[in-house]
Design an enzyme around this catalytic site. Structure first.
Site, PDB file in Angstrom:
ATOM      1  N   SER A 227       0.914  -1.279  -0.010  1.00 15.71           N
ATOM      2  CA  SER A 227       0.239   0.031  -0.479  1.00 15.71           C
ATOM      3  C   SER A 227       0.984   1.525  -0.064  1.00 15.71           C
ATOM      4  O   SER A 227       1.700   1.336  -1.055  1.00 15.71           O
ATOM      5  CB  SER A 227      -0.987   0.032   1.150  1.00 15.71           C
ATOM      6  OG  SER A 227      -2.181   0.789   1.277  1.00 15.71           O
ATOM      7  N   MET A 228       0.463   1.761   1.348  1.00 15.32           N
ATOM      8  CA  MET A 228       1.400   3.380   1.187  1.00 15.32           C
ATOM      9  C   MET A 228       2.917   2.748   1.256  1.00 15.32           C
ATOM     10  O   MET A 228       3.821   3.588   0.152  1.00 15.32           O
ATOM     11  CB  MET A 228       1.695   4.230   2.219  1.00 15.32           C
ATOM     12  CG  MET A 228       2.114   5.460   2.276  1.00 15.32           C
ATOM     13  SD  MET A 228       1.962   6.282   4.167  1.00 15.32           S
ATOM     14  CE  MET A 228       3.838   4.958   4.481  1.00 15.32           C
TER      15      MET A 228
END
Length: 361
Positions: A201-202
């Site tokens: 994700s991030m």
């Protein structure tokens, strides 16, 4: 006796800020308390907790690390201050712990690196390196099982961002480019060896940006594995970081990656929400030039039902490398990797040791 516990260094501490089965904090008197979430009941018990890691024997002149503690890290258990009596000898500056107190005004390069780079298991001298980048709101201990799986054949380095667990009193870094700069500063001095980046994700975007910065200095990784994230230059109008606390919790529920009992506990959320908000701001305001490309290989993993990334958006990572590209689609949503741990580990193993058998398609 009062003790201080570094939660991310104790086996059994939280896998993620909001997945945490155990979250440690201190009360106003400095006494360690354990906030233990019970996902089955939705309740939290608050109790005093003495550290479970064994302390170094006083009779030994050789420094030994307690079982479960990270290699090259101080023991996470440290006695608190004690008032000396008149019969006590004057303090001797022979205990290395005295030179590494958290409130010491002197910070060495090793101290700074230890805050950022966590190693949970020792590695062989010639081991390849795996650097793991947590997702928004996540912590280094999310990758403790990965470290256990690949050590000692790989040196697994998990990043600990500011604003969470033992770094929760430090301000978050709400700009992803700045965070990548800071991480690059910590990784650049490491000895040269074949390296793989893994980010979810991030963490995937952060792994990409850090890899690009290191490549500009001739020190890039061999492969980047980007999980659960659309191509870097593909944007959406997302503003979760501007919501109130209830709005951020609603987003966590939508992604279905956090136990309901934890999300319903106000005390745990009080500690976790600042890191979540800061991380969401960093990733939601992140932009990447469409012509920014890596020279290394790029493997992308995605869930077919991920509400944050379509398969088409994940495919756009292809535009950001001149090296080999591979996309693998799994069943599941944003946290598909928790449902496919064996398959994800196979992908990591192949990246670490490309001379061995290739993973199944």
């Amino acid at each position: 006796m009062r003790v201080t516990v570094d939660s991310e260094q104790c086996v059994g501490a939280g896998q993620c800020v909001l997945n945490a089965p155990e979250v440690f904090d201190q009360d106003d008197d400095g006494v360690v308390v354990l906030l233990r979430a019970d996902p089955t009941s939705g309740t939290t018990r608050r109790s005093a907790r003495r550290a479970t890691c064994a302390r170094r024997p006083r009779s030994s002149s050789r420094r030994t690390e307690p079982a479960g503690c990270a290699d090259r890290h101080r023991c996470p258990v440290r006695p608190g201050p004690r008032t000396r009596g008149p019969a006590d000898p004057p303090p001797a500056n022979t205990d290395r712990r005295q030179n590494h107190r958290r409130d010491s005004p002197v910070t060495t390069a090793d101290d700074t690196a230890a805050r950022w780079l966590r190693r949970y298991h020792p590695a062989e001298a010639d081991a390849v390196r795996l650097v793991c980048f947590p997702h928004a709101g996540g912590s280094a201990s999310f990758y403790h099982p990965v470290s256990a799986r690949f050590a000692p054949g790989a040196e697994v380095v998990s990043l600990q961002y500011p604003g969470r667990q033992d770094r929760r009193k430090e301000p978050c870094v709400p700009d992803l480019g700045t965070l990548a700069d800071l991480i690059t500063e910590q990784l650049l001095p490491l000895d040269e060896r074949p390296t793989v980046f893994f980010g979810h994700s991030m963490g995937a975007a952060l792994a990409f940006e850090t890899a690009w910065r290191l490549e500009q200095k001739g020190a890039g990784p061999r492969t980047v594995i980007a999980s659960g994230r659309r191509g870097p230059s593909t944007t959406r109008a997302e503003r979760v970081h501007t919501r109130d606390d209830d709005g951020i919790v609603a987003e966590m529920k939508r992604l279905n990656g956090t136990a309901a009992g934890v999300l319903g506990d106000e005390e745990i959320l009080r500690m976790a929400l600042p890191a979540l908000r800061g991380d969401y701001r960093a990733i939601e305001t992140y932009t990447c030039p469409p012509d920014r490309r890596l020279a290394c290989g790029l493997t992308v993993l995605t869930g077919e039902d991920d509400p944050l990334t379509t398969v088409e958006e994940a495919e756009r990572w292809r535009d950001h490398t001149t090296g080999p590209f591979r996309l693998r689609v799994f069943t599941g949503g944003h946290f598909f990797l928790t449902q496919h741990l064996d398959a994800v580990n196979t992908e990591i193993a192949q990246a670490l040791h490309p001379d061995r058998a290739a993973p199944a398609a």
